[in-house]
Design an enzyme around this catalytic site. Structure first.
Site, mmCIF file in Angstrom:
data_model
loop_
_atom_site.group_PDB
_atom_site.id
_atom_site.type_symbol
_atom_site.label_atom_id
_atom_site.label_comp_id
_atom_site.label_asym_id
_atom_site.label_seq_id
_atom_site.Cartn_x
_atom_site.Cartn_y
_atom_site.Cartn_z
ATOM 1 N N GLU A 46 -23.281 36.523 -24.984
ATOM 2 C CA GLU A 46 -22.947 36.416 -23.559
ATOM 3 C C GLU A 46 -23.118 37.768 -22.864
ATOM 4 O O GLU A 46 -23.605 37.844 -21.728
ATOM 5 C CB GLU A 46 -21.508 35.914 -23.354
ATOM 6 N N ARG A 80 -25.923 37.882 -19.949
ATOM 7 C CA ARG A 80 -25.395 38.013 -18.582
ATOM 8 C C ARG A 80 -25.448 39.457 -18.086
ATOM 9 O O ARG A 80 -25.913 39.719 -16.980
ATOM 10 C CB ARG A 80 -23.949 37.497 -18.515
ATOM 11 N N ASP A 100 -29.570 25.345 -28.220
ATOM 12 C CA ASP A 100 -30.474 25.298 -27.060
ATOM 13 C C ASP A 100 -31.431 26.476 -26.867
ATOM 14 O O ASP A 100 -32.652 26.337 -26.932
ATOM 15 C CB ASP A 100 -29.659 25.059 -25.767
ATOM 16 N N GLU A 119 -28.645 23.500 -15.964
ATOM 17 C CA GLU A 119 -29.851 23.099 -16.706
ATOM 18 C C GLU A 119 -30.712 22.049 -16.002
ATOM 19 O O GLU A 119 -31.943 22.118 -16.070
ATOM 20 C CB GLU A 119 -29.474 22.635 -18.118
#
Ligand code: DMJ
Length: 621
Positions: free
Chosen positions: A207, A211, A349, A515
């Site tokens: 993360e 980010r 994913d 998404e």
């Protein structure tokens, strides 16, 4: 016979071969054969029902092991194929030219290859207004905090050591893209004067990379190419911060295998194993740091980041990946996969997303990633695509390790569950066909593999849009598709949301995820089909109607089926970084952030395509 080697829990040496479901004869099917197969399936319904019920029993029994994969017993496989193939609702598709429907209206010229798509100024402005409504609320109630709670009008940090700019840094490139310059300048000043990574606490490696590092690199890039010279001058601020953070993140790669630990202490630079999952790493988390680290190396000329990132891909390629698809857990101790689910949603994913994007990032000069991507997409089409009985919707399903109900040998249970996270896949397939917008495409003259990719990509986008057909017009976090064996239900409905058990609401939530609109943006830019803008507008209006908070900001909702829905006290940072950015670009003209010159990291941070100055032997192997 399709199969995947599956590793044992760490410490155990034996490797086993787990068959994956496919056509029992192991061959691919054309359209006629699919129809024939459908008939066979119908006559086999009784058998399938019995097997499915037995399978469900097996999965229930196996439940705690799938939740805690590392605890699972060695995968001893025999007779796995039978159960998996018999209970699978999947057919392998081949889309022959003979039966080819016009894929897209021939009046619509392909925008890939230079045709410009004009902005829809009104709708673009509506999205910008939503961004301003969100940003102003954050500034007013939570400025400087990592996260924003719009209902309680407060902010909070990820750790007690203080904030690391989770919202502000994640929003920097969106502020530039939406041309919100005074807002950008305040965010820049905060980064320059307040942001410090000297925080003695454990942060999630993935993360923080996607980010914060991604946000800083994108801000560096967009400022460096900005038309306003005074904004251009800001570029070094973000690069300096990115280097500082990148150096700290290197500590995460200190595992024996070279795979990153899931956590990183930004002061001690110690990599910290994931406490929740017995120390193993997620496939997606370990394998979605590459775009950021490689770009950081490209900018600085220091290839330490690049090599650490590439080592991860090398390990995965050398490990138990069959047909390009892999379990969601891998051990940083020994670099081996752990018995666990195979899926394209959470924890899986962005591994698949980054294979294609790594190839695109270095302007298609690292063929290994295209090979890995093609193999993975082949595996997905072969093992993970299902189609509903009622409307023929194309969806993705999961494979869960399970015990054969008859003799307790290990096999794979096909579970027709699709996380909203999977909805990135539709757009990604189209991006793969156009080579990131670099290839001119005649959508009515695709080769066979491209047709498959197009039909599956388009199909996944359509089924993701179908999951928006709820009382609120918003999609749930998790959709279950109806299996053919559930005869009556399969004739009546395509999908459903699993009922809320024990008061825990997860499946029915919508937390402002990006998404679907990400795929709509990529599909619109790739094909010019107005349908994608129409769908994007519908989704946006549903967010407006149910998620807008009167005092400022937007909130997720607890249940997409309840009207009015209860709002959740959280505005995720990806609402600003991704959802609104993709919606804005969907309605913008195609010259703005052209696809052939940029890639979006998995948090939608915009990075340039570049010619690599360094290429390893692995990348061209
Ligand atoms: C984002 O943080 C990223 O897109 C990540 O890859 C998956 N989850 C969220 C958005 O849903």
């Amino acid at each position: 016979m399709a199969e995947i080697r599956q590793r044992q829990a760490p410490g155990e040496k034996e490797q086993v071969k787990v068959p994956l479901p496919s056509d029992p004869k192991g061959k691919r099917l054309d359209k006629k054969e699919i129809d024939k197969k459908v008939e066979q399936i119908q006559t086999l319904n009784v058998v399938r029902l019995i097997l499915s019920l037995a399978g469900l029993g097996a999965v229930a029994w196996f439940g705690y092991k799938t939740l805690y994969p590392i605890l699972s017993t060695p995968s001893i496989i025999s007779d796995g194929e039978n159960l998996a193939t018999k209970i699978s609702s999947t057919s392998t598709h081949k889309f022959g030219k003979k039966n080819q429907q016009p894929l897209i209206s021939s009046e619509i010229p392909s925008p890939v290859g230079g045709i410009k798509l004009e902005a829809d100024i009104e709708k673009r402005q509506a999205v910008k207004d939503a961004f301003i409504w969100s940003w102003n609320a954050y500034e007013k109630y939570a400025w400087g905090s990592d996260e924003f709670s719009p209902l309680s009008q407060s902010g909070s940090n990820l750790t007690s050591a203080g904030g690391i700019g989770y919202t502000i840094v994640d929003s920097l490139d969106a502020l530039l893209v939406l041309d919100l310059i005074p807002e950008y300048e305040r965010a820049r000043d905060w980064c320059k004067n307040e942001l410090s990574f000297e925080k003695d606490a454990v942060f999630n490696t993935f993360e923080t990379t996607i980010r914060i590092l991604g946000g800083l690199l994108s801000a560096h890039y967009l400022t460096s190419v900005h038309t306003n010279p005074s904004i251009q001058k800001d570029a070094p601020i973000f690069l300096d911060l990115a280097v500082d953070l990148g150096e700290r993140l290197l500590g995460a790669f200190s595992s024996p295998s070279g795979l990153p630990w899931s956590g990183i202490n930004l002061v001690t630079r110690d990599g910290i194993p994931d406490r929740d999952n017995q120390g193993v790493a997620s496939l997606a988390e370990a394998a979605s740091l590459q775009l950021e680290l490689k770009y950081l190396s490209h900018l600085t000329g220091d290839y330490v980041y690049w090599k650490k990132a590439e080592r991860v891909s090398e390990i995965i390629r050398g490990e138990a990946v069959h047909d390009g698809i892999a379990p969601i857990f891998i051990s940083p101790m020994n670099g081996q996969f752990v018995a666990s689910e195979i899926r394209l949603g959470s924890r899986g994913d962005s591994y698949y997303e980054y294979l294609l994007k790594q190839w695109l990032q270095t302007d298609r000069e690292e063929p290994v990633y295209r090979d890995m991507y093609d193999e993975a997409m082949g595996g997905i089409k072969k093992h993970l695509i299902g189609q509903t009985k009622k409307s023929g919707l194309i969806f993705t399903q999961e494979l869960h390790p399970a015990r054969h109900p008859r003799d307790q040998t290990q096999t794979w249970q096909v579970v027709p569950k699709q996380d909203h996270l999977v909805c990135f896949l539709g757009g990604s397939f189209l991006l793969g066909i156009t080579e990131g917008g670099k290839r001119s495409i005649d959508w009515n003259d695709l080769d066979e593999a491209q047709q498959e990719d197009f039909v599956v990509g388009k199909g996944v986008i359509e089924s993701c849009m179908k999951t928006h057909e709820t009382a609120t017009g918003l999609a749930p976090e998790i959709a279950m598709f109806v299996q053919w064996s559930d005869e009556q239900r399969a004739a009546d409905e395509d999908w459903y949301i699993k009922p809320n058990l024990n008061g825990v609401l997860i499946d029915g939530r919508n937390i402002l995820r990006p998404e679907t609109v990400e795929s709509l943006f990529l599909a619109y830019r790739s094909t010019g089909d107005e349908q994608y803008r129409e769908w994007g507008w519908e989704v946006f209006q549903a967010f407006e109607k149910w998620c807008k908070v009167p005092s400022g900001g937007y909130a997720g909702i607890e249940d997409v089926q309840t009207v009015p829905p209860k709002q959740l006290d959280r505005m995720e940072t990806f609402w600003l970084a991704e959802t609104l950015k993709y919606l804005y670009l969907l309605f913008d003209d195609s010259d703005h952030i052209p696809l052939d010159k940029h890639i979006f990291n998995t948090e939608a941070h915009i990075l340039p395509v570049f010619k690599p100055e360094y290429i390893s032997p692995f990348a061209t192997s």
